[in-house]
Design a protein around this motif. Structure first.
Motif, mmCIF file in Angstrom:
data_model
loop_
_atom_site.group_PDB
_atom_site.id
_atom_site.type_symbol
_atom_site.label_atom_id
_atom_site.label_comp_id
_atom_site.label_asym_id
_atom_site.label_seq_id
_atom_site.Cartn_x
_atom_site.Cartn_y
_atom_site.Cartn_z
ATOM 1 N N UNK A 1 32.738 47.390 33.415
ATOM 2 C CA UNK A 1 33.029 46.436 34.485
ATOM 3 C C UNK A 1 32.264 45.139 34.250
ATOM 4 N N UNK A 2 30.979 45.250 33.922
ATOM 5 C CA UNK A 2 30.168 44.058 33.672
ATOM 6 C C UNK A 2 30.781 43.225 32.543
ATOM 7 N N UNK A 3 31.152 43.893 31.466
ATOM 8 C CA UNK A 3 31.764 43.190 30.328
ATOM 9 C C UNK A 3 33.033 42.463 30.758
ATOM 10 N N UNK A 4 33.821 43.106 31.616
ATOM 11 C CA UNK A 4 35.102 42.527 32.031
ATOM 12 C C UNK A 4 34.938 41.288 32.897
ATOM 13 N N UNK A 5 33.770 41.128 33.508
ATOM 14 C CA UNK A 5 33.566 40.000 34.421
ATOM 15 C C UNK A 5 33.138 38.730 33.709
ATOM 16 N N UNK A 6 32.860 38.811 32.422
ATOM 17 C CA UNK A 6 32.362 37.626 31.710
ATOM 18 C C UNK A 6 33.382 36.492 31.675
ATOM 19 N N UNK A 7 34.614 36.794 31.290
ATOM 20 C CA UNK A 7 35.618 35.727 31.157
ATOM 21 C C UNK A 7 35.940 35.080 32.496
ATOM 22 N N UNK A 8 36.315 35.875 33.533
ATOM 23 C CA UNK A 8 36.568 35.215 34.823
ATOM 24 C C UNK A 8 35.297 34.603 35.397
ATOM 25 N N UNK A 9 34.136 35.245 35.126
ATOM 26 C CA UNK A 9 32.882 34.715 35.639
ATOM 27 C C UNK A 9 32.498 33.389 35.014
ATOM 28 N N UNK A 10 32.894 33.170 33.759
ATOM 29 C CA UNK A 10 32.643 31.881 33.107
ATOM 30 C C UNK A 10 33.483 30.783 33.760
ATOM 31 N N UNK A 11 34.694 31.126 34.111
ATOM 32 C CA UNK A 11 35.561 30.153 34.788
ATOM 33 C C UNK A 11 34.979 29.797 36.154
ATOM 34 N N UNK A 12 34.520 30.817 36.896
ATOM 35 C CA UNK A 12 33.915 30.577 38.209
ATOM 36 C C UNK A 12 32.650 29.743 38.080
ATOM 37 N N UNK A 13 31.849 29.997 37.048
ATOM 38 C CA UNK A 13 30.615 29.226 36.838
ATOM 39 C C UNK A 13 30.920 27.742 36.662
ATOM 40 N N UNK A 14 31.989 27.445 35.921
ATOM 41 C CA UNK A 14 32.360 26.053 35.719
ATOM 42 C C UNK A 14 32.947 25.446 36.993
ATOM 43 N N UNK A 15 33.810 26.216 37.671
ATOM 44 C CA UNK A 15 34.523 25.675 38.827
ATOM 45 C C UNK A 15 33.597 25.365 39.994
#
Length: 827
Positions: A423-437
């Motif tokens: 689950x943690x691994x799966x959150x990296x890509x969407x989490x990177x988008x959220x970090x930028x947004x």
């Protein structure tokens, strides 16, 4: 009249359910009547497929679950203009205008759209974990004229098997069921000691979005799809029940199977979703119906005994890793049903075995709801009844999913941690988008809630959804696994996740005006509120204490990981420097640990979260021996918060008191944790404690307390620290860490918070940080012996009471310690 053969069968079954050695009182949950509610039923599971057995006489009802039963679908919940609002939010917070900042967060810094639906997301894109189906076995057609006698229902934790037995009209009926991981099915055998006595109807249904049809003369198929939250179909699912009868006959009638005059019946039930097509984990299938049929057809080629043997062997490879006995044994209490046993204990009946039973139940639930390759245990593990599960049955990142996995490493179940890592691994890509947004930052972030679809945005309210430290807390689990295992390959794979999580926090930290410390902004202490000087109630702040503790721990872990791997020296230096500038955990003017950066007045002094003591437990920042002032402040904080609470709340406090070395206060919390849940005046609502089947009543049912309570119990019996556990170190400790050969690799405390109520006992197979297996025997409240086995060949300092013993063990070597090794005279 019973035949000689049937009498033998009945006697043998009676012996089984009476309690052979495998069915000791700390490994069997007994119930004396059928379940009326979900929270009275018996849970079975293989990590993916779940079953809840009600044990009815006229009708057996089995609620079926599959871990991929998630409505909703991937969505873009990030506000495209959120980052533009961040400077003003921070300006307001730095100026002390928290209420205005919170208003702006609610307007421009929450998620886009419905979010989680405020915990009711079944029909929005966020989605909800849902029931698969219900299996009905209706026996009402039989010529029974008397009530059932000698009813007994039990869950054998040592074999993950449920059994029901009763007598009616001179016939003894028995049922035995389990959910097999090797064969991917739920198997239920029904038997009677009179030939031809089994006649019943079999039905399979679901509240919505499913149809059922017969498949040949001996199977039913239920198939459907969940909503995707956008007007279309999402996850596809199927369930199959196949009837294998000895004697009598099976016929298909409409949407029902009819069993008539059978001697014995084996039901094989499968459940399949195609969640893996859409999400990060789950069973990979192309056609759910074909896969479900294939599961039952394969299983039908085996006898019940073969299926059971494979299932028990698979389960025991996990369950037998740890064994706990607490005494003195109360033989009378161990004969009671679970509800009666809870009542007796609440009234003061001594029963150490109840705590051992609860500990084993927690391990059982983790093994049954989390397996490698699958989805993590959610708010209800894998067991849910209905379409709208409480709080969506998702993964809450401000304590709940983390608490689900506190038990994994210490109970020797580190492999079961893997679904959380996925689950943690799966959150990296969407989490990177959220970090930028939202923050115009590098790295990745996850806030308070998430789902299989990669939801990482802030939730829909600043009051609880703005917490940005969820990803930092998740990352501590990666580091903990390394500390327990020393698995370098794992650390190499985990390091990029740690690194990019740290980069996010490096980018978002701001300098607060009073002390020029680095703090998170915006921040809040999970779900808690405070009053501004003018009396306004707000949640948003600068640098809540828990945020600072989590970021400090993350920076320390990332820096240590980089040092171990020999990479990123510049980043290490930056992390070490910024860690030293983070706002420290402080003591307020009232002698308590401060929850916020300023001494705000509390709205709820007894709030269920005690987040600002994360550094005490499960973290390692507040170390009672090295930091007596902070430890005293933590004690005062817990005193003020009070011992009241439910489920995960009491488990959290239990672990904290254990870390403080107060066995009596920890035991008082455990007593509260094990109280029977009681119905309130409101229909369907219960107080906290434990339901009759020992599920935790938050209320309603939430599994984190069931998994966190046993983990906190371990802290009463053994505590461990590994080099690098603490994010705060003295200059001398830092100097030692510069030389990898200096000092012990780990510390182990034996019986650090043993209560008087457990004067004797033993525990075998616990795991300690640094790569050690620990077994302890004690009597009269004092250590008899401890066996320390090294799994990786490292140094360890073992503490027994006030004295220590240093050991240097090779990989695979073990050492037995007695009181004499700690300088105690023989008694």
């Amino acid at each position: 009249m019973m035949t000689p053969t049937s009498r033998i069968v009945a006697c043998l079954f009676a012996l089984v359910i009476a309690g052979l050695p495998a069915l000791a009182g700390e490994k069997v949950i007994r119930l004396d009547e059928p379940a009326e509610r979900f929270t009275e039923s018996t849970p079975l599971g293989n990590g993916r497929l779940g079953a809840m057995l009600f044990g009815g006489v006229d009708e057996e009802r089995v609620i079926l679950n599959e871990s991929g039963m998630w409505s909703g679908s991937p969505q873009d919940a990030d506000r495209p203009d959120a980052a533009a609002a961040l400077p003003e939010i921070r300006r307001l917070l730095l100026a002390g205008k928290n209420a205005e900042a919170e208003k702006l967060v609610n307007e421009r810094f929450t998620c886009l759209g419905a979010g989680s639906g405020f915990g009711r997301g079944a029909n929005v894109p966020y989605g909800c974990y849902q029931v698969l189906a219900t299996l009905h076995l209706k026996f009402a057609g039989q010529p029974f004229g008397t009530p059932a006698q000698d009813y007994r229902r039990e869950l054998d934790l040592a074999t993950a098997t449920a059994r029901t037995s009763f007598e009616r009209d001179g016939v003894r009926f028995t049922r035995e069921g389990f959910v097999s991981a090797p064969d991917e099915i739920f198997a239920l055998r029904l038997a009677a000691d009179r030939k031809g006595a089994l006649t019943f109807d079999v039905a399979l249904d679901r509240p919505e979005r499913a149809t059922t049809h017969t498949h040949g003369e001996n199977a039913l198929i239920l198939r459907g799809s969940l909503v995707d939250g956008k007007g279309g179909d999402g996850v596809q699912f199927a369930a199959v029940v196949r009837v294998v009868a000895k004697g009598g006959k099976v016929t298909a009638q409409g949407e029902t199977l009819q069993v008539s005059g059978a001697d014995e019946v084996l039901l094989l039930v499968s459940g399949v979703t195609d969640i893996a097509k859409r999400s990060f984990a789950g069973r990979k299938v192309e056609d759910v119906e074909r896969s479900a049929i294939a599961d039952t057809e394969r299983a039908a080629q085996k006898s019940f005994e073969e299926l059971r043997t494979a299932h028990v062997a698979d389960f025991r490879k996990w369950f037998n890793r740890v064994d706990l006995e607490l005494g003195p044994v109360n033989s009378k209490a161990e004969t009671l049903s679970a509800p009666a046993r809870l009542e007796a204990f609440a009234k003061g009946e001594p029963d150490p075995g109840l705590a051992a039973l609860y500990f084993n139940f927690g391990r059982y639930l983790l093994i049954s709801s989390s397996r490698p390759g699958g989805l993590p245990a959610n708010l209800q593990g894998i067991w849910a009844d209905g379409v709208q599960t409480p709080w969506n049955g998702d993964w809450h990142l401000n304590i709940n999913v983390e608490m689900n996995y506190w038990l994994a490493e210490v109970a020797g179940l580190g492999e079961l941690h893997e679904p959380l890592f996925a689950l943690i691994h799966s959150l990296q890509e969407p989490g990177a988008k959220t970090a930028r947004a939202y923050y115009d930052a590098r790295g990745w972030v996850a806030h308070v809630i998430t789902n299989p679809w990669g939801f990482t945005s802030p939730a829909e309210s600043a009051a609880w959804g703005a917490t940005s430290s969820g990803s930092a807390w998740l990352c501590t689990h990666l580091w903990e696994h390394w500390l327990f295992t020393g698995d370098r390959d794992f650390l190499e794979n985990a390091y990029p996740i740690l690194k990019y999580s740290s980069l996010f926090y490096l980018d978002i930290l701001v300098q607060e005006p009073s002390h020029h410390w680095l703090v998170t902004a915006p921040s809040n202490s999970p779900e808690n509120a405070f009053r501004l000087p003018d009396g306004t109630e707000v949640h948003l702040c600068l640098g809540a204490t828990m945020d600072e503790q989590l970021v400090r721990a993350l920076f320390a872990a990332t820096s240590d990981a980089a040092r171990v791997l020999g990479v990123d020296k510049d980043l290490r230096d930056e992390l070490d420097a910024k860690r030293a500038q983070l706002a420290p955990t402080r003591i307020g003017s009232d002698g308590r640990v401060m929850e916020w950066l300023q001494e705000y007045a509390e709205v709820d002094p007894h709030h269920r979260h005690v987040s600002h003591l994360w550094g005490l437990f499960p973290g390692h920042e507040i170390q009672p021996r090295a930091m007596p002032d902070l430890a005293a402040a933590a004690r005062k904080t817990l005193d003020a918060r009070g011992d009241e609470g439910t489920g995960w709340g009491t488990a959290f406090k239990l672990g904290m008191w254990a870390r403080l070395g107060d066995g009596e206060r920890a035991y008082a919390l455990l007593r509260s944790h094990l109280e029977p849940a009681r119905p309130t005046e409101k229909k369907g609502q219960w107080t906290g404690g434990l339901y009759p089947n020992l599920f935790g009543a938050h209320p309603p049912f939430q599994i984190d307390g069931n998994l966190g309570g046993p983990a906190a119990m371990v802290e009463m019996l053994m505590q461990s620290r590994s080099r690098g556990s603490s994010p705060i170190e003295s200059d001398a400790q830092k100097a030692k860490r510069a030389d990898a050969s200096s000092g012990p690799d780990a510390e182990i405390d034996l019986l650090p918070a043993l209560p008087r109520a457990w004067p004797e006992g033993n525990v075998h197979g616990l795991r300690a940080r640094g790569g050690f297996e620990v077994s302890i025997d004690w009597s009269a409240g004092r250590l008899k012996s401890a066996t320390i086995k090294s799994l990786g060949g490292r140094q360890v300092l073992v503490r027994g009471g006030m004295r220590t013993k240093a050991l240097q063990l090779q990989a695979g070597e073990e050492r037995i310690l007695t009181p004499a090794d700690f300088g105690e005279a023989k008694r």
